[in-house]
Design an enzyme around this catalytic site. Structure first.
Site, short mmCIF file in Angstrom:
data_model
loop_
_atom_site.label_atom_id
_atom_site.label_comp_id
_atom_site.label_asym_id
_atom_site.label_seq_id
_atom_site.Cartn_x
_atom_site.Cartn_y
_atom_site.Cartn_z
N LYS A 178 -9.21 -26.65 -40.35
CA LYS A 178 -8.35 -25.20 -40.21
C LYS A 178 -7.83 -24.96 -41.44
O LYS A 178 -6.57 -25.11 -41.49
CB LYS A 178 -7.87 -24.92 -39.12
CG LYS A 178 -8.18 -23.53 -38.31
CD LYS A 178 -7.57 -22.19 -39.33
CE LYS A 178 -6.11 -22.19 -39.31
NZ LYS A 178 -5.76 -21.19 -40.44
N GLU A 254 3.71 -32.54 -41.33
CA GLU A 254 4.18 -32.75 -42.64
C GLU A 254 4.80 -31.13 -42.75
O GLU A 254 3.98 -30.42 -43.14
CB GLU A 254 3.38 -32.88 -43.62
CG GLU A 254 2.35 -34.00 -43.56
CD GLU A 254 3.04 -35.60 -43.95
OE1 GLU A 254 4.23 -35.39 -44.49
OE2 GLU A 254 2.31 -36.53 -44.07
P1 NAD Z 1 2.28 -22.21 -42.11
O1 NAD Z 1 2.80 -22.90 -41.07
O2 NAD Z 1 2.32 -20.76 -41.93
O3 NAD Z 1 0.61 -22.22 -41.95
C1 NAD Z 1 -0.18 -23.51 -41.98
C2 NAD Z 1 -1.48 -23.65 -41.06
O4 NAD Z 1 -1.10 -23.44 -39.88
C3 NAD Z 1 -2.22 -22.41 -41.69
O5 NAD Z 1 -3.79 -22.68 -41.61
C4 NAD Z 1 -1.93 -21.46 -40.32
O6 NAD Z 1 -3.27 -20.76 -40.35
C5 NAD Z 1 -2.00 -22.44 -39.23
N1 NAD Z 1 -1.16 -21.84 -38.20
C6 NAD Z 1 -0.21 -20.93 -38.03
N2 NAD Z 1 0.06 -20.88 -36.79
C7 NAD Z 1 -0.30 -21.70 -35.84
C8 NAD Z 1 -0.57 -21.86 -34.66
N3 NAD Z 1 0.28 -21.38 -33.84
N4 NAD Z 1 -1.33 -22.83 -34.03
C9 NAD Z 1 -2.46 -23.41 -34.97
N5 NAD Z 1 -2.45 -23.09 -36.34
C10 NAD Z 1 -1.42 -22.42 -36.89
O7 NAD Z 1 2.24 -22.70 -43.29
P2 NAD Z 1 1.99 -21.90 -44.83
O8 NAD Z 1 2.93 -20.85 -45.03
O9 NAD Z 1 0.55 -22.05 -44.95
O10 NAD Z 1 2.61 -23.16 -45.89
C11 NAD Z 1 3.83 -23.28 -46.30
C12 NAD Z 1 4.61 -24.46 -45.61
O11 NAD Z 1 4.01 -25.50 -45.57
C13 NAD Z 1 6.06 -24.54 -46.19
O12 NAD Z 1 6.92 -24.61 -45.08
C14 NAD Z 1 5.88 -26.01 -46.69
O13 NAD Z 1 7.08 -26.50 -47.05
C15 NAD Z 1 5.01 -26.53 -45.84
N6 NAD Z 1 4.37 -27.69 -46.62
C16 NAD Z 1 4.66 -29.04 -46.39
C17 NAD Z 1 4.20 -30.13 -46.85
C18 NAD Z 1 4.68 -31.54 -46.58
O14 NAD Z 1 4.02 -32.39 -46.86
N7 NAD Z 1 5.65 -31.79 -45.74
C19 NAD Z 1 3.22 -30.01 -47.83
C20 NAD Z 1 2.87 -28.51 -48.38
C21 NAD Z 1 3.63 -27.65 -47.49
#
Ligand code: NAD
Length: 486
Positions: A178, A254
């Site tokens: 996804k 992550e």
């Molecule tokens: P996000 O959590 O908003 O979304 C990530 C994914 O989760 C998307 O595909 C979204 O559609 C999905 N999603 C959202 N709510 C959900 C739910 N309730 N159930 C299932 N899926 C759901 O994150 P983002 O804004 O896309 O990315 C930025 C974040 O990612 C930042 O916090 C960043 O630090 C983190 N990040 C972490 C790493 C790591 O390796 N630790 C790497 C890259 C990004």
């Protein structure tokens, strides 16, 4: 897959969904594609296809066969390199010069490294004694976990997705990806590459959509999914854990960070400036490992601030195709509002805005894009929102410190624990300090230097588990101990 329509990929074929949503170009906010949103029916089909694939030839494939297929997947990405580059940059707005060197090559490398790794992982064996004197032998075998839900963010779409799909497939699982609703295209394009490489139908599936009430939630609630690996925000990670709690389903998370850099007075300042420039501003600051809190020892504080400011002001904000551009927009107008709200908050809190602090003036249609200025602040307390909350934009706060213990304590004073960089030419100090930082990753005199065999992940609220090298295999396989009485 046409450029203006991005489809789900289920059971080896592209498929529409329950609705369409717009994908906008972050540079000018124009709609560039219609994306098929998967509803419960599409998620159900994907889960059934994946389960069926595990019962077919894929489920019986040898490590060598899978490794050969994954090398062909990497070859396929390289063959279609320009196509991947084009759509990744269209979705994210990042400079092509960046994606050409980072996102797309790493997308291919993530398949090669795990294809090679699985061929060379030993298993444990324990001979034991028994009362009859004949003994027994124990050995552990790794089996695939089954169907893996792979939920990805938008900042490094192909890179972070393949970081999970590579090891999952190498271990013999089937996946349902996804991708982020902001960056759906490379995951969909990879479907064609998978097919061409000989990945059987149903082994690699892609469903598009949002989180709650959409594909993300449907996937994480589905009992036919054996494990979920997620990269994204800490809050979303918590929702995903809850969704799988009743099923006792393993998760690998992550999550976010609020990463520090510690610059000691004995650092090589050229190296420290170069590293902190990249860690604060690369990919418009949208890197989970990026540095938003920089602590600089007092004797070099003023020089460091002046030189980092000079670097930030030399960044060229522009579109992916502009060869001079070194920084793109943020991924969306929504994310731009979030980052700008922190820029306003810093001003209200009385920060000294050393540079930036707003949106750059962009010409013509670009004025509608998600642009923000690279921004540096000083003067805020460690307990201010700017120092505690992840902003995920091209910005950092620089604070002075006096001694080593203070620097370590302040670096650790956060609920996150993803990454830290330490800058010093004193190697004893480097080891001493690095060993006391509460993060999953510590770099000394570098940043983002990655050997893909090493453990990657965060402590505290930055995640659960480690991926990378054999650590990925821990998550993507189930270990069975076989005890044979001799
Ligand atoms: P996000 O959590 O908003 O979304 C990530 C994914 O989760 C998307 O595909 C979204 O559609 C999905 N999603 C959202 N709510 C959900 C739910 N309730 N159930 C299932 N899926 C759901 O994150 P983002 O804004 O896309 O990315 C930025 C974040 O990612 C930042 O916090 C960043 O630090 C983190 N990040 C972490 C790493 C790591 O390796 N630790 C790497 C890259 C990004």
């Amino acid at each position: 897959m046409s450029n203006s329509r991005v489809l789900n990929f289920i059971d080896g074929a592209y498929a529409e969904g329950r609705a369409w949503f717009d994908k906008r170009n972050p540079c000018d906010n124009a709609v560039v594609a219609q994306v098929a949103e998967a509803g419960e029916a599409e998620v159900e089909r994907a889960v059934q296809a994946a389960r069926k694939a595990l019962k077919g030839p894929w489920g019986k494939s040898t490590i060598e066969e899978r490794a050969a297929i994954l090398h062909r997947v990497a070859d396929g990405i390289n063959r279609r390199f320009e196509e991947f580059l084009e759509v990744e940059c269209r979705d994210t707005g990042k400079p092509k010069s960046l994606a050409r060197h980072l996102d797309i090559p790493r997308g291919a490398a993530n398949f090669r490294i795990f294809a090679d790794l699985v061929k060379n992982v030993p298993t444990e064996a324990f001979p034991m004694s028994t009362p009859d004197g004949k003994g027994a032998i124990n050995y552990a075998v790794r089996r695939p976990k089954g169907v893996i839900g792979v939920i990805c963010p938008w900042n490094l779409p192909l890179l972070l997705m393949t970081w999970k799909v590579g090891p999952a497939l190498a271990c013999g699982n089937a996946v349902i990806v996804k991708p982020s609703e902001e960056t759906p295209t490379t995951a969909a394009l990879l479907g064609e590459v998978m097919r061409e490489a000989g990945v059987p139908d149903g082994v690699y599936n892609v469903i598009h959509g949002f989180g709650p009430g959409s594909a993300g939630e449907f996937l994480t609630r589905h009992p036919g999914v054996n494990a979920v690996t997620f990269t994204g925000e800490t809050r979303t990670g918590a929702a995903i854990m809850k969704a799988g709690a009743d099923l006792i389903r393993p998760v690998s998370l992550e999550l976010g960070g609020k990463n520090p850099a510690l610059v000691f007075a004995d650092a090589d300042l050229d190296k420290a400036i170069e590293g902190c420039m990249r860690s604060a501003f690369a990919n418009s600051g949208q890197v989970c490992l990026g540095t938003e809190r920089i602590f600089v020892q007092r004797p070099v504080f003023d020089e460091f601030v002046a030189r980092l400011t000079e670097g930030a002001e030399a960044l060229v904000v522009g579109t992916p195709d502009d060869a001079s551009s070194t920084m793109g927009p943020l991924v969306s107008r929504e994310h731009q509002s979030k980052v700008l709200s922190y820029y306003d908050k810093a001003r209200e809190l009385g920060a000294e805005i050393v540079t930036g602090g707003g949106s750059p003036a962009m010409p013509g249609a670009l004025a509608e894009g998600a642009w923000v200025q690279p921004t540096i602040w000083t003067g805020l307390d460690d307990d201010s929102a700017i120092m505690r909350e992840e902003i995920f934009g091209p910005c950092c706060h620089i604070s002075p410190f006096d001694d080593e213990d203070e620097a370590i304590a302040r670096a650790n004073d956060t609920e996150y624990g993803l990454a830290c960089s330490v800058w010093t030419e004193n190697s004893s100090k480097a080891h001493r300090v690095a060993g006391q930082i509460d993060t999953g990753l510590v770099w000394v005199n570098s940043w983002f230097l990655r050997d893909l065999r090493t453990p990657f992940g965060g402590s505290k609220r930055s995640g659960i588990g480690r991926e990378g090298g054999v650590h990925s295999l821990e998550f993507y396989t189930e270990l069975t101990n076989i005890c044979v009485k001799l």
